[in-house]
Structure formats: structure tokens, C-alpha cells
Design a protein around this motif. Structure first.
Motif, PDB file in Angstrom:
ATOM      1  N   UNK A 223       0.839  -1.205   0.000  1.00 57.37           N
ATOM      2  CA  UNK A 223       0.000   0.000   0.000  1.00 57.37           C
ATOM      3  C   UNK A 223       0.871   1.250   0.000  1.00 57.37           C
ATOM      4  N   UNK A 224       1.946   1.251   0.789  1.00 56.04           N
ATOM      5  CA  UNK A 224       2.810   2.430   0.837  1.00 56.04           C
ATOM      6  C   UNK A 224       3.528   2.645  -0.492  1.00 56.04           C
ATOM      7  N   UNK A 225       3.867   1.551  -1.179  1.00 55.61           N
ATOM      8  CA  UNK A 225       4.567   1.677  -2.463  1.00 55.61           C
ATOM      9  C   UNK A 225       3.646   2.195  -3.556  1.00 55.61           C
ATOM     10  N   UNK A 226       2.364   1.865  -3.483  1.00 53.44           N
ATOM     11  CA  UNK A 226       1.417   2.275  -4.525  1.00 53.44           C
ATOM     12  C   UNK A 226       0.075   2.578  -3.881  1.00 53.44           C
ATOM     13  N   UNK A 227      -0.052   3.714  -3.172  1.00 58.03           N
ATOM     14  CA  UNK A 227      -1.285   3.996  -2.440  1.00 58.03           C
ATOM     15  C   UNK A 227      -2.514   4.155  -3.328  1.00 58.03           C
ATOM     16  N   UNK A 228      -2.304   4.481  -4.611  1.00 57.25           N
ATOM     17  CA  UNK A 228      -3.456   4.665  -5.505  1.00 57.25           C
ATOM     18  C   UNK A 228      -3.882   3.353  -6.165  1.00 57.25           C
ATOM     19  N   UNK A 276       1.623  18.164   4.890  1.00 59.69           N
ATOM     20  CA  UNK A 276       2.733  18.750   5.637  1.00 59.69           C
ATOM     21  C   UNK A 276       3.811  19.303   4.712  1.00 59.69           C
ATOM     22  N   UNK A 277       3.963  18.659   3.537  1.00 58.72           N
ATOM     23  CA  UNK A 277       5.017  19.091   2.614  1.00 58.72           C
ATOM     24  C   UNK A 277       4.545  20.170   1.647  1.00 58.72           C
ATOM     25  N   UNK A 278       3.290  20.620   1.800  1.00 57.67           N
ATOM     26  CA  UNK A 278       2.833  21.771   1.035  1.00 57.67           C
ATOM     27  C   UNK A 278       1.832  21.498  -0.072  1.00 57.67           C
ATOM     28  N   UNK A 279       1.472  20.225  -0.329  1.00 53.76           N
ATOM     29  CA  UNK A 279       0.465  19.926  -1.341  1.00 53.76           C
ATOM     30  C   UNK A 279      -0.908  20.375  -0.853  1.00 53.76           C
ATOM     31  N   UNK A 280      -1.761  20.782  -1.791  1.00 57.97           N
ATOM     32  CA  UNK A 280      -3.111  21.141  -1.360  1.00 57.97           C
ATOM     33  C   UNK A 280      -3.929  19.871  -1.136  1.00 57.97           C
ATOM     34  N   UNK A 281      -5.121  20.040  -0.576  1.00 63.45           N
ATOM     35  CA  UNK A 281      -5.918  18.886  -0.154  1.00 63.45           C
ATOM     36  C   UNK A 281      -6.337  18.015  -1.335  1.00 63.45           C
ATOM     37  N   UNK A 282      -6.662  18.622  -2.459  1.00 60.79           N
ATOM     38  CA  UNK A 282      -7.068  17.844  -3.630  1.00 60.79           C
ATOM     39  C   UNK A 282      -5.914  16.989  -4.144  1.00 60.79           C
ATOM     40  N   UNK A 283      -4.716  17.576  -4.214  1.00 58.29           N
ATOM     41  CA  UNK A 283      -3.535  16.821  -4.639  1.00 58.29           C
ATOM     42  C   UNK A 283      -3.231  15.698  -3.650  1.00 58.29           C
ATOM     43  N   UNK A 284      -3.328  16.004  -2.363  1.00 60.11           N
ATOM     44  CA  UNK A 284      -3.037  14.996  -1.339  1.00 60.11           C
ATOM     45  C   UNK A 284      -4.004  13.828  -1.440  1.00 60.11           C
ATOM     46  N   UNK A 285      -5.281  14.127  -1.681  1.00 56.60           N
ATOM     47  CA  UNK A 285      -6.269  13.054  -1.808  1.00 56.60           C
ATOM     48  C   UNK A 285      -5.936  12.142  -2.977  1.00 56.60           C
ATOM     49  N   UNK A 289      -4.376   8.073  -2.760  1.00 56.35           N
ATOM     50  CA  UNK A 289      -5.252   6.974  -3.130  1.00 56.35           C
ATOM     51  C   UNK A 289      -6.707   7.154  -2.772  1.00 56.35           C
ATOM     52  N   UNK A 290      -7.094   8.348  -2.309  1.00 59.92           N
ATOM     53  CA  UNK A 290      -8.505   8.594  -2.029  1.00 59.92           C
ATOM     54  C   UNK A 290      -9.220   8.926  -3.342  1.00 59.92           C
ATOM     55  N   UNK A 291     -10.426   8.405  -3.550  1.00 59.05           N
ATOM     56  CA  UNK A 291     -11.111   8.647  -4.824  1.00 59.05           C
ATOM     57  C   UNK A 291     -11.520  10.095  -5.048  1.00 59.05           C
ATOM     58  N   UNK A 292     -11.613  10.878  -3.972  1.00 61.18           N
ATOM     59  CA  UNK A 292     -12.029  12.273  -4.108  1.00 61.18           C
ATOM     60  C   UNK A 292     -11.604  13.051  -2.876  1.00 61.18           C
ATOM     61  N   UNK A 293     -11.676  14.381  -3.005  1.00 60.24           N
ATOM     62  CA  UNK A 293     -11.415  15.214  -1.829  1.00 60.24           C
ATOM     63  C   UNK A 293     -12.417  14.903  -0.734  1.00 60.24           C
ATOM     64  N   UNK A 294     -13.676  14.663  -1.111  1.00 58.94           N
ATOM     65  CA  UNK A 294     -14.714  14.420  -0.110  1.00 58.94           C
ATOM     66  C   UNK A 294     -14.404  13.187   0.726  1.00 58.94           C
ATOM     67  N   UNK A 295     -13.876  12.146   0.093  1.00 61.74           N
ATOM     68  CA  UNK A 295     -13.536  10.945   0.864  1.00 61.74           C
ATOM     69  C   UNK A 295     -12.374  11.233   1.817  1.00 61.74           C
ATOM     70  N   UNK A 296     -11.426  12.078   1.397  1.00 64.96           N
ATOM     71  CA  UNK A 296     -10.346  12.481   2.299  1.00 64.96           C
ATOM     72  C   UNK A 296     -10.898  13.315   3.449  1.00 64.96           C
TER      73      UNK A 296
END
Length: 329
Positions: A223-228, A276-285, A289-296
Motif C-alpha cells: 500500500x505504501x509503495x502504490x497507495x493509488x 505537511x510538505x505543502x500539497x493542497x488537499x485535492x492533490x493529497x487526496x 489513493x482517495x477517490x475524491x477530496x470528499x472521501x479524504x
């Protein structure tokens, strides 16, 4: 108007975690500058000074046997408490003091002292995330909440790692004197007024030790190697060549959770690291591996009680260690 004197007892013993004592003590001491009247008394078995986790000797005011009834009893933690059964003399001292106190608050691994004294039976409780599973096994009649910063059950309080003791002390202060005085103390100490008690302890899955079982380590690595990637129960079970039912049993036995909840927690931790490293929430989701911002957003609500954006604003580093953080409002 003069504040009512509030007596606070601290049960001390050799090996106590220094910050478990000094963190809450600073909260109460600072509150006295703003009109409160907390009186701190450190007690030990025999009234002898004790050694702390950092090697400093801690002076003691009284013997447990001679201690008065306290409005609040603080039971501090120590690294040795999870490692071996608590000695009967210390267990008896905890039970005796608790019976004579208005409320009892354990800091970090101090929960093991409460558990040994039977004070967690039938109660909700927490401790440092590294030891919550052990606390649950050692005291099966307690209802351990592994993610909470602190937990109140009636007049019994338990908290997570050492700095969560400050959160708990602020919560106790607010009970006694309300939010205005508590806010002044928090601002003076340059801490957040109070992280919610149910807010999750941060990143247990990535910061903790790797699973002992090789199959579970393979799942974690995948999972850590390929979270998506596709990480359904059937896919994971097939990848490690066990049945979905057997994989679920292994997760419950060692980690106390299900494969799918564990996958979500790993993705959640990855998303937090990206924020923490500066990505916005949509990019982080998307990257986690989250299907959408809403799921995150729903995952953050479950684990932290705040949105990804609020988390980033409140907890992410500025990237410049020389900057002084603004005082909390």
C-alpha cells in the motif's frame, strides 16, 4: 472575587516521566497568575524523593500515607509501567489516593497505574498510541480508545502521550474556571487552547513499529509503495496468497483492525505527510489513493475531527524554524 483553593496531588515514583509532571504543573501554575488558586503537592511512597526519566531528582512534599484528600489527583506515567506488572505497593497507593480524591487524571502511561488499581474497569480510557493495545490486553474490562488525546469517563480522566497531558490539564482548568481564563493561560504558554479530547493521536501506522507478521508487512509495503492501487480485501489476500477470511483474522489478532480500515489509515497518513510538505488537499487526496477530496475530508473527520485544510493550517510546519508561531486565539 477570590478563587476557591483547589488541591492537586501528584503521585510520584522512580522513573516518572518528567514532562508528565511539569507540563500540567505549568498549566496550573500559570492559571494562578490569572486568579486561580491551585496548590500542588507531590507525594510518594514513604515521602522519599524520586528519580525522573531524565535523571533529575524530584523532591516530594509528603508520604502517600499522610497525604490529605485532593480535589484532583494526577497520576503520571513512566517508561517502566507498560513493561512489567505494577508493584503491589504502588498499586495500593494509587487506589488509596484515588479513593480520597474528587477526580483522578492519568497522564500517558499513568493509565497502567489506574488499570492496576482497578480504576479503569468498565470505563473508557486511553494512553500513548504505542501502548493502547497492551493496555487493552492487560485490562480487558477497560474500553480503550486508541486514537483519543484524552478521555473523560465520569471523574476519571486518561490522556495520550506526554504533551497530551497539557491538553488534559487545560480541559480540567476549563471545567474549573471556564474558557476565558483557560484561553489566557494557553496564550501565555503559547499552546493551542485545547485540542479536542477525541482528536486522533497522529500517524500511529507510519510512526509505529512494522507489523511482526511477514504477511502483514507485505500488505503494508504494497500500500505504501502504490497507495493509488487496487487494494480491496480480495486483491490483498490474493497478493499474499491467503484467503480474505484468514487475512482479516491476522489483522484483527495483531493490529486490532480490519484490512480495509488499515488501508484507509495508511492512505490517511500519506495524505497528511503530503499536506505537511505543502500539497493542497485535492492533490493529497489523489496521490494518497482517495477517490475524491470528499472521501479524504470524511477520513480527516473520523480520525482528527477537523478538515484537511484546518489540519494544514494548524499543524503543518512553516518550513522556517526561526519563525515564532502566532499565539493561539
Amino acid at each position: 472575587m477570590t478563587a476557591r483553593t483547589h488541591s492537586v496531588g501528584v503521585l510520584a515514583f522512580d522513573g516518572l516521566k518528567m514532562l508528565d509532571l511539569t507540563g500540567p504543573a505549568e498549566v496550573f501554575s500559570e492559571a494562578n497568575r490569572y486568579g486561580a488558586d491551585y496548590r500542588l503537592t507531590v507525594v510518594s511512597i514513604g515521602g522519599k524523593p524520586v528519580s525522573s526519566s531524565i535523571g533529575m531528582r524530584v523532591p516530594v512534599d509528603a508520604d502517600v500515607a499522610d497525604a490529605p484528600a485532593f480535589d484532583t489527583l494526577l497520576v503520571v506515567g513512566g517508561d517502566r509501567l507498560p513493561e512489567a506488572p505494577v508493584e503491589p505497593e504502588l498499586t495500593a497507593a494509587t487506589a488509596d489516593l484515588a479513593a480520597r480524591s474528587g477526580r483522578v487524571a492519568a497522564i500517558c502511561t499513568g493509565a497502567f497505574l489506574l488499570g492496576a488499581a482497578g480504576l479503569l474497569d468498565g470505563r473508557r480510557a486511553t494512553t500513548h498510541w504505542q501502548h493502547t493495545a497492551l493496555l487493552a490486553r492487560r485490562h480487558p474490562r477497560a474500553r480503550v480508545e486508541p486514537d483519543a488525546l484524552f478521555v473523560r469517563d465520569g471523574t476519571t480522566y486518561t490522556s495520550a502521550g506526554v504533551t497530551a497531558g497539557i491538553d488534559l490539564a487545560l480541559a480540567l482548568l476549563e471545567e474549573d474556571h471556564g474558557p476565558d481564563l483557560t484561553r489566557r493561560v494557553a496564550r501565555s504558554l503559547v499552546v493551542y487552547m485545547q485540542r479536542p479530547g477525541g482528536q486522533s493521536q497522529f500517524s500511529p501506522s507510519l510512526q509505529g513499529p512494522a507489523p511482526r507478521t511477514p504477511v502483514l508487512r507485505l500488505v503494508q509495503d504494497a500500500v505504501q509503495a502504490d497507495p493509488t492501487g487496487e487494494h480491496s480485501l480480495d486483491t490483498l489476500a490474493a497478493a499474499v496468497r491467503v484467503s480474505p477470511r484468514h487475512l482479516t483474522r491476522m489483522f484483527r489478532a495483531e493490529l486490532g483492525t480490519t484490512p480495509m480500515k488499515y488501508v484507509e489509515l495508511l492512505r490517511f497518513d500519506i495524505a497528511k505527510a503530503l499536506l505537511d510538505s505543502g500539497h493542497n488537499a485535492t492533490e493529497a487526496a489523489a496521490r494518497a489513493g482517495f477517490p475524491s477530496y470528499e472521501s479524504l475530508r470524511r477520513a480527516f473527520a473520523r480520525h482528527l475531527g477537523i478538515s484537511p485544510t484546518k489540519y494544514q493550517h494548524r499543524f503543518a510546519t512553516t518550513g522556517t524554524g526561526s519563525r515564532t508561531p502566532a499565539p493561539p486565539r
